[in-house]
Design a protein around this motif. Structure first.
Motif, PDB file in Angstrom:
ATOM      1  N   PRO A 146     -16.724  -0.325  -1.112  1.00 36.17           N
ATOM      2  CA  PRO A 146     -17.535  -1.556  -1.172  1.00 36.17           C
ATOM      3  C   PRO A 146     -16.757  -2.771  -1.662  1.00 36.17           C
ATOM      4  O   PRO A 146     -17.035  -3.889  -1.231  1.00 36.17           O
ATOM      5  CB  PRO A 146     -18.652  -1.186  -2.163  1.00 36.17           C
ATOM      6  N   TYR A 147     -15.794  -2.566  -2.557  1.00 37.94           N
ATOM      7  CA  TYR A 147     -14.999  -3.682  -3.059  1.00 37.94           C
ATOM      8  C   TYR A 147     -14.000  -4.168  -2.023  1.00 37.94           C
ATOM      9  O   TYR A 147     -13.647  -5.345  -2.001  1.00 37.94           O
ATOM     10  CB  TYR A 147     -14.272  -3.252  -4.333  1.00 37.94           C
ATOM     11  N   ALA A 148     -13.555  -3.271  -1.135  1.00 34.29           N
ATOM     12  CA  ALA A 148     -12.561  -3.645  -0.131  1.00 34.29           C
ATOM     13  C   ALA A 148     -13.183  -4.274   1.105  1.00 34.29           C
ATOM     14  O   ALA A 148     -12.505  -5.008   1.832  1.00 34.29           O
ATOM     15  CB  ALA A 148     -11.747  -2.415   0.277  1.00 34.29           C
ATOM     16  N   SER A 192     -37.737  -8.852  -2.618  1.00 32.11           N
ATOM     17  CA  SER A 192     -36.441  -9.455  -2.291  1.00 32.11           C
ATOM     18  C   SER A 192     -35.514  -9.476  -3.504  1.00 32.11           C
ATOM     19  O   SER A 192     -34.295  -9.385  -3.356  1.00 32.11           O
ATOM     20  CB  SER A 192     -36.633 -10.873  -1.749  1.00 32.11           C
ATOM     21  N   PHE A 193     -36.082  -9.589  -4.703  1.00 25.46           N
ATOM     22  CA  PHE A 193     -35.250  -9.544  -5.908  1.00 25.46           C
ATOM     23  C   PHE A 193     -34.589  -8.176  -6.048  1.00 25.46           C
ATOM     24  O   PHE A 193     -33.404  -8.071  -6.388  1.00 25.46           O
ATOM     25  CB  PHE A 193     -36.097  -9.859  -7.142  1.00 25.46           C
ATOM     26  N   VAL A 194     -35.343  -7.113  -5.781  1.00 22.65           N
ATOM     27  CA  VAL A 194     -34.785  -5.760  -5.859  1.00 22.65           C
ATOM     28  C   VAL A 194     -33.706  -5.569  -4.808  1.00 22.65           C
ATOM     29  O   VAL A 194     -32.645  -4.986  -5.075  1.00 22.65           O
ATOM     30  CB  VAL A 194     -35.909  -4.719  -5.692  1.00 22.65           C
ATOM     31  N   ALA A 195     -33.954  -6.058  -3.589  1.00 21.05           N
ATOM     32  CA  ALA A 195     -32.957  -5.930  -2.529  1.00 21.05           C
ATOM     33  C   ALA A 195     -31.672  -6.662  -2.886  1.00 21.05           C
ATOM     34  O   ALA A 195     -30.566  -6.142  -2.695  1.00 21.05           O
ATOM     35  CB  ALA A 195     -33.533  -6.463  -1.213  1.00 21.05           C
ATOM     36  N   LEU A 196     -31.804  -7.868  -3.413  1.00 18.63           N
ATOM     37  CA  LEU A 196     -30.629  -8.637  -3.810  1.00 18.63           C
ATOM     38  C   LEU A 196     -29.875  -7.946  -4.939  1.00 18.63           C
ATOM     39  O   LEU A 196     -28.632  -7.911  -4.950  1.00 18.63           O
ATOM     40  CB  LEU A 196     -31.055 -10.039  -4.238  1.00 18.63           C
ATOM     41  N   LEU A 197     -30.596  -7.379  -5.886  1.00 23.49           N
ATOM     42  CA  LEU A 197     -29.954  -6.682  -7.001  1.00 23.49           C
ATOM     43  C   LEU A 197     -29.203  -5.439  -6.514  1.00 23.49           C
ATOM     44  O   LEU A 197     -28.090  -5.157  -6.966  1.00 23.49           O
ATOM     45  CB  LEU A 197     -31.006  -6.300  -8.037  1.00 23.49           C
ATOM     46  N   VAL A 198     -29.793  -4.706  -5.582  1.00 23.14           N
ATOM     47  CA  VAL A 198     -29.135  -3.505  -5.051  1.00 23.14           C
ATOM     48  C   VAL A 198     -27.831  -3.868  -4.359  1.00 23.14           C
ATOM     49  O   VAL A 198     -26.790  -3.225  -4.569  1.00 23.14           O
ATOM     50  CB  VAL A 198     -30.086  -2.762  -4.088  1.00 23.14           C
ATOM     51  N   VAL A 199     -27.860  -4.901  -3.536  1.00 24.03           N
ATOM     52  CA  VAL A 199     -26.649  -5.312  -2.822  1.00 24.03           C
ATOM     53  C   VAL A 199     -25.591  -5.807  -3.800  1.00 24.03           C
ATOM     54  O   VAL A 199     -24.402  -5.495  -3.666  1.00 24.03           O
ATOM     55  CB  VAL A 199     -26.990  -6.394  -1.779  1.00 24.03           C
ATOM     56  N   TRP A 202     -24.139  -2.757  -5.683  1.00 23.01           N
ATOM     57  CA  TRP A 202     -23.316  -1.960  -4.763  1.00 23.01           C
ATOM     58  C   TRP A 202     -21.981  -2.636  -4.499  1.00 23.01           C
ATOM     59  O   TRP A 202     -20.946  -1.973  -4.399  1.00 23.01           O
ATOM     60  CB  TRP A 202     -24.070  -1.765  -3.458  1.00 23.01           C
ATOM     61  N   LYS A 203     -21.995  -3.954  -4.430  1.00 32.39           N
ATOM     62  CA  LYS A 203     -20.783  -4.703  -4.127  1.00 32.39           C
ATOM     63  C   LYS A 203     -19.897  -4.895  -5.351  1.00 32.39           C
ATOM     64  O   LYS A 203     -18.669  -5.023  -5.225  1.00 32.39           O
ATOM     65  CB  LYS A 203     -21.175  -6.073  -3.553  1.00 32.39           C
ATOM     66  N   GLY A 204     -20.471  -4.918  -6.563  1.00 31.86           N
ATOM     67  CA  GLY A 204     -19.708  -5.278  -7.751  1.00 31.86           C
ATOM     68  C   GLY A 204     -19.253  -4.126  -8.625  1.00 31.86           C
ATOM     69  O   GLY A 204     -18.265  -4.270  -9.356  1.00 31.86           O
TER      70      GLY A 204
END
Length: 331
Positions: A146-148, A192-199, A202-204
């Motif tokens: 996910p970081y790459a 949408s807040f939960v979706a944004l937090l998950v992404v 996952w990315k960070g």
């Protein structure tokens, strides 16, 4: 026939060092040695000025102007507004200030949750990866994917997965597991807040995993072996050895994650588009909307300057507190 030249004697060398031009030569040589690193840094410094400082100064100037779509062709002719843009942004009884305050609170909550979960997952994975086992190299590589990945490609993929009718998330939660009565909306409404937090998590979290894993390499294994011989369990070792030893690493990591998450614009913009739901209205996207959708660049610039001042104050206070804590621990 070979002619041999005798090396200068001690007296000749002393005479040369004591000559009138010797101090000047030594001074010029010292200046060349000192000035060469700065000369090599000059191109990077000029590029930094062009890329960061010049737009920052222009943004601060624009925040004091009444810059709207009527003056966008020549922004220098826009009339001065003084502190009116700042007064409008911090007037929390007015619609603009109230919306900015809600966005700020949402961003603070989102940042705390995202940074906390990123650190928790990264620390757990890094500690788990310390022990040698079969497949550890593969898992380390998998965790860093996910970081790459490019941000846009990753977030667009998540946007497709969060689709209500044909997304993978609802297919698993509703169709296969039956956890919901109906397929929920993830990209609009409160979810949408939960979706944004998950992404975001996952990315960070792979970045936190990478930094903490590097910090764990500096802790001698003999300390853990001695603690195990004394009867300390895994949780006591983490509490008494791992976390105190990782304190300097965690201080820098938390600060970097905070700044990245609080200023994150790409994730909500790609996930929701130009108009984010109210529950996921981060301040970076809110400032973009205030500037480029209402064409009020003066107010948007004032919001950006206020955000910059807030981040500077928080960063300075954090560095001051951590430095005092480090000195107290050393004492």
């Amino acid at each position: 026939m070979t002619t041999l030249t005798a090396a200068p004697g001690t007296g000749e060398r002393k005479a040369r060092e004591n000559s009138p031009g010797a101090p000047r030569e030594r001074r010029s040589g010292r200046l060349r040695r000192i000035g060469l690193p700065y000369l090599l840094l000059l191109p990077a410094l000029l590029l930094e000025l062009l890329v960061h400082l010049v737009p920052m100064v222009i943004g601060i100037v624009v925040s004091f102007k009444e810059l709207t779509q009527f003056y966008i062709r020549d922004w220098s002719t826009a009339p001065w507004a003084g502190l009116d843009n700042y007064s409008l942004a911090v007037d929390f009884n007015a619609p603009i200030g109230e919306a900015l305050l809600k966005s700020f609170v949402t961003t603070c909550l989102f940042t705390v949750l995202s940074v906390g979960l990123c650190w928790l997952l990264g620390a757990a994975a890094a500690i788990f990866m310390q022990e040698s086992f079969r497949g550890r190299g593969f898992l380390r590589t998998l965790f860093l994917v996910p970081y790459a990945l490019p941000v846009y490609a990753a977030v667009i993929t998540w946007a497709f997965m969060f689709q209500r009718d044909n997304g993978l998330i609802n297919h698993v939660l509703h169709d296969q597991l039956g956890l919901t009565d109906s397929p929920p909306f993830w990209l609009i409404g409160d979810n949408s807040f939960v979706a944004l937090l998950v992404v975001s998590v996952w990315k960070g979290w792979p970045f936190a995993f990478l930094i903490i894993m590097a910090g764990l390499q500096n802790i001698p294994r003999e300390i853990y072996e001695a603690a195990a011989l004394d009867g300390a369990g895994i949780w006591q070792q983490i509490r008494r050895i791992t976390l105190p030893s990782l304190r300097p690493v965690n201080q820098v990591l938390v600060l970097v994650l905070f700044l990245w998450t609080f200023n994150d614009f790409n994730t909500p913009f790609v996930l929701f588009g130009e108009a984010a739901p109210e529950s996921a209205d981060l301040i970076s996207l809110h400032i973009y909307q205030s500037s480029f959708q209402t064409w009020n660049f003066g107010t948007g610039s004032a919001m950006s300057v206020l955000l910059l001042l807030f981040l500077l104050v928080v960063t300075g206070a954090y560095l001051l507190l951590t430095s005092r804590g480090r000195k107290a621990a050393d004492a």
